[in-house]
Scaffold this active site. Sequence first.
Site, PDB file in Angstrom:
ATOM      1  N   SER A 132       1.531   1.809  -1.675  1.00  0.00           N
ATOM      2  CA  SER A 132       0.704   0.667  -2.043  1.00  0.00           C
ATOM      3  C   SER A 132      -0.719   1.117  -2.383  1.00  0.00           C
ATOM      4  O   SER A 132      -0.906   1.926  -3.282  1.00  0.00           O
ATOM      5  CB  SER A 132       0.724  -0.360  -0.902  1.00  0.00           C
ATOM      6  OG  SER A 132       0.224  -1.596  -1.327  1.00  0.00           O
ATOM      7  N   ASP A 137       5.573   2.374  -4.722  1.00  0.00           N
ATOM      8  CA  ASP A 137       5.204   1.017  -5.121  1.00  0.00           C
ATOM      9  C   ASP A 137       3.682   0.818  -5.100  1.00  0.00           C
ATOM     10  O   ASP A 137       3.157   0.026  -4.317  1.00  0.00           O
ATOM     11  CB  ASP A 137       5.883  -0.009  -4.206  1.00  0.00           C
ATOM     12  CG  ASP A 137       6.258  -1.286  -4.957  1.00  0.00           C
ATOM     13  OD1 ASP A 137       6.513  -1.210  -6.165  1.00  0.00           O
ATOM     14  OD2 ASP A 137       6.291  -2.361  -4.329  1.00  0.00           O
ATOM     15  N   HIS A 188       8.649  -4.407  -1.045  1.00  0.00           N
ATOM     16  CA  HIS A 188       7.475  -3.534  -1.182  1.00  0.00           C
ATOM     17  C   HIS A 188       7.582  -2.312  -0.275  1.00  0.00           C
ATOM     18  O   HIS A 188       7.317  -1.182  -0.699  1.00  0.00           O
ATOM     19  CB  HIS A 188       6.217  -4.346  -0.860  1.00  0.00           C
ATOM     20  CG  HIS A 188       4.934  -3.633  -1.139  1.00  0.00           C
ATOM     21  ND1 HIS A 188       4.678  -2.975  -2.321  1.00  0.00           N
ATOM     22  CD2 HIS A 188       3.803  -3.481  -0.384  1.00  0.00           C
ATOM     23  CE1 HIS A 188       3.455  -2.459  -2.298  1.00  0.00           C
ATOM     24  NE2 HIS A 188       2.920  -2.741  -1.128  1.00  0.00           N
TER      25      HIS A 188
END
Length: 379
Positions: free
Chosen positions: A204, A232, A293
Amino acid sequence: MKFITAILVIFCVYLLSTAGDSKILPLKKLPSKIFGHLKSHVDNTVKKPLKVFGHLKSHVENSVGPLRMNKLTPNCIFGVKSMSMVLFTKNIPDGKYISLDSDLGRDLDLTKTIYFTAHGFISNVNHSLSNRLSRALVEKDYTVFSLDWSDAACTTGGLPLVKLLGYPSAVQNTREIGNLMADYVMSLIDHGASLRNMAFIGHSLGSHVCGFASKKIYESGYGKVPLLFAADPAQPLFQLKQCPDRLCDTDAKLVITLHTSQIGLGYPIGGLDLYFNGGFVQPKCHLDITCAHIRSVLYLINMVEKKCSFPGIPATYKQILNPFSKFPYPNSKTTDCFVMDDSIFNPRRKSLQNLAGGIYYMFVDPDTFCTRKNFNCQR
């Protein structure tokens, strides 16, 4: 409206992350000096310096009176206040915080591959998946430095809902955290480590941290990081930015991006862009974006722990975006396919740089989050 939606999604990530935190490692707010690179922050409310990796610099944080503002607001809005490193090795499977006074010679084998990992928004190195990834890499006999930038990532201080409003600050902090991470890496190199033996993994916001670190290392004349995994990479407030201000495919010799959710950057951003199960919805996650995610990290873990392999076939971004696109499962006669397994973690693997770049649709077993072992197809 899109930003508000993104914030609500990120809050779900926070709820999920706090529910799964591991208590194995004590979280220290005061980071340590590393190899002589020193950065000092002064907090007028406590009258104590906070030592952070980097070069000498002074910062003054004003008091807000009897009611400390950071009781209500996350620490991240005050900028980069602290960060630290946790070292994992075969002999230190639980990890330990590293300071200048630590004798790394006892714990660090410079001939082994060294991984640096960076967590995301409202997370820390204690998070169950972050900790599990570090332990899994250690089982492959790698050395792992796990970056703890929880203060700057809005993990500490403030009320849960208010932490979400700190997301823009966390985004802004990624560059400075990345620069400080680069200082640490360059210090290791100055003391005998080889950049050729290093690789980065970021999840992230941590993906962008790794990108900024890689940029500074290269701009400082140390060369390019061989391998960078972006799990991601965060999309909110990054989707319109250009390469200098986000993770980019030029940040390392090979940037491998794992796309798994709508909260991650959807468009191709790496040298090798892998869209697991299409890149937006993951098996058994349904419409749970937070589940999808963090699945990017779980896939990396499964490759190491369970010896999973993930086959993929070439695709175009237009095909990825089309919900009606059909992707045939590859077999021994399939050409131009790509198989991702634990061998990809070795940055010294000679064939690594010869991997065909581009976009791949990656197949994921809906029950095991894995695929066939020892899968082969024509290259």
